[in-house]
Design an enzyme around this catalytic site. Structure first.
Site, PDB file in Angstrom:
ATOM      1  N   THR A  40      54.903  33.816 -90.340  1.00 35.07           N
ATOM      2  CA  THR A  40      56.071  33.557 -89.484  1.00 35.07           C
ATOM      3  C   THR A  40      56.811  32.298 -89.941  1.00 35.07           C
ATOM      4  OG1 THR A  40      54.897  34.533 -87.623  1.00 35.07           O
ATOM      5  CG2 THR A  40      56.745  33.114 -87.074  1.00 35.07           C
ATOM      6  N   HIS A  43      58.858  33.034 -92.945  1.00 35.85           N
ATOM      7  CA  HIS A  43      60.094  33.734 -92.565  1.00 35.85           C
ATOM      8  C   HIS A  43      61.139  32.723 -92.077  1.00 35.85           C
ATOM      9  CE1 HIS A  43      58.687  37.810 -93.041  1.00 35.85           C
ATOM     10  NE2 HIS A  43      57.622  37.571 -92.291  1.00 35.85           N
TER      11      HIS A  43
HETATM   12 ZN    ZN Z   1      50.608  32.785 -87.005  1.00 34.99          ZN
END
Ligand code: ZN
Ligand code: ZN
Length: 341
Positions: A40, A43
């Site tokens: 994440t 990203h």
């Molecule tokens: Zn995570």
């Protein structure tokens, strides 16, 4: 204090000097010791489609962490400064039907720390006490730091009864590897892992997952050597690759159970006829069961589950760019940022 912040609507992250947080009545302030970097966070670094729609800069990022409580809000009774803690990164509403039924992971109004709310990549960090998890003394700082992704793996892997079953895991990222170790720990017969990244396949073998194969292999051809005839009983999709999901659907037995954790493109095509005529069961996995996944995780670590070998790198937080480069190279397991030394 210093924090790693997404400062503008463009790629990159920077270390910023920001004001120390203050606890509300039901919150605590944690002095962060270590954090780990999640897909994440990459990203968000890249400012891809998902993050540009989700993140509102400036945003202090990070959600995998461990630390020591520095101060507590006026209403906090069960925690004290000095307690070693990690915590659940999904902050739930407490009022919706699922929250009220004790199924907090299914809350309709969840907010992610380091995504919607200020995250843990900081010297000090604020979190509601209801999200804290006390770290037992015998758990190392490094393992406490990866509780969040390990909890994801626990949630996905314990979704189904694996005792004596043949389990396929597509994707040898950290959560895929954790899941393979958990599946073995709880008594699966064959645990087969596939990926396209040779470094990760090697790391997986080093961790003791011997049936680790490049995704280009035909799994049906491998089955006789694994004493299998009809297909896998359970499959965990952890790569986000449509090809991997199609491999799963063609190599599971009728009535198999499948869990999806990897984020697949919206236009992923599968054979719906196979899903129907093979009577397949497919379940999505998001986050951890709060806090059931956490309790199970501790019990398994206590009874011999070992995930230490998954942590391959540690950097001082000031060198986060180097840490991100290592992750992007594909030549890493879990990567830790140290906020103390
Ligand atoms: Zn995570
Ligand atoms: Zn809720």
């Amino acid at each position: 204090m210093k924090a790693i912040v997404k400062n503008s609507s463009s790629p990159g992250l920077s270390i910023q000097e920001i004001e120390n947080p203050k606890p509300g009545p039901l919150e605590v302030i944690v002095k962060i010791q270590k954090t780990s970097i999640c897909g994440t966070d990459i990203h968000i670094y890249d400012w891809d489609d998902w993050s540009s729609k989700t993140i509102n800069p400036p945003m202090q990022i990070g959600h995998e962490w461990t630390g020591v409580i520095d101060s507590v809000g006026s209403e906090i009774k069960k925690y004290q400064p000095g307690d070693r803690v990690s915590g659940e990164g999904h902050i739930v509403c407490g009022e919706c039907r699922n929250c009220k039924a004790g199924k907090r992971h299914l809350c309709i109004d969840q907010h992610g720390i380091g995504v919607h709310l200020p995250g843990a990549f900081a010297e000090y960090f604020k979190i509601p006490a209801t999200n804290l998890f006390k770290v037992p003394d015998w758990i190392s700082d490094n393992i406490a730091t990866i509780f969040d992704p390990l909890g994801n793996a626990v949630h996905a892997t314990l979704s189904y009864d694996l005792v004596g079953e043949d389990v396929l895991i597509t994707g040898a990222g950290p959560i895929g590897m954790m899941s393979a170790l958990i599946a073995k720990h709880v008594g699966a017969r064959n645990v087969v892992v596939t990926d396209i990244n040779e470094y990760r396949l090697d790391l997986c073998r080093e961790l003791g997952i011997i049936h680790t194969y490049h995704a280009k292999n035909d799994l049906r051809e491998l089955m006789p050597s694994l004493k299998m005839s009809e297909g896998f009983d359970v499959a965990l999709e952890m790569s986000g690759s449509p090809d991997a999901l199609n491999n799963i659907i063609s190599s599971v037995k009728n009535g198999a159970k499948i869990a999806l954790l990897g984020i697949l493109p919206d236009d992923t095509k599968i054979s719906w006829n196979d899903v129907i005529f093979k009577d397949l069961f497919i379940k999505g996995i998001y986050g951890r069961e709060i806090f059931e996944s956490w309790y199970k995780m501790i019990s398994m670590l206590d009874s011999g589950l070992s995930v230490d070998g998954l942590i391959t790198h540690e950097f001082h937080y000031e060198n986060f760019e180097e840490a991100i480069a290592v992750i992007k190279s594909g030549q890493s397991g879990k990567v830790i940022l140290n906020w103390e030394k």
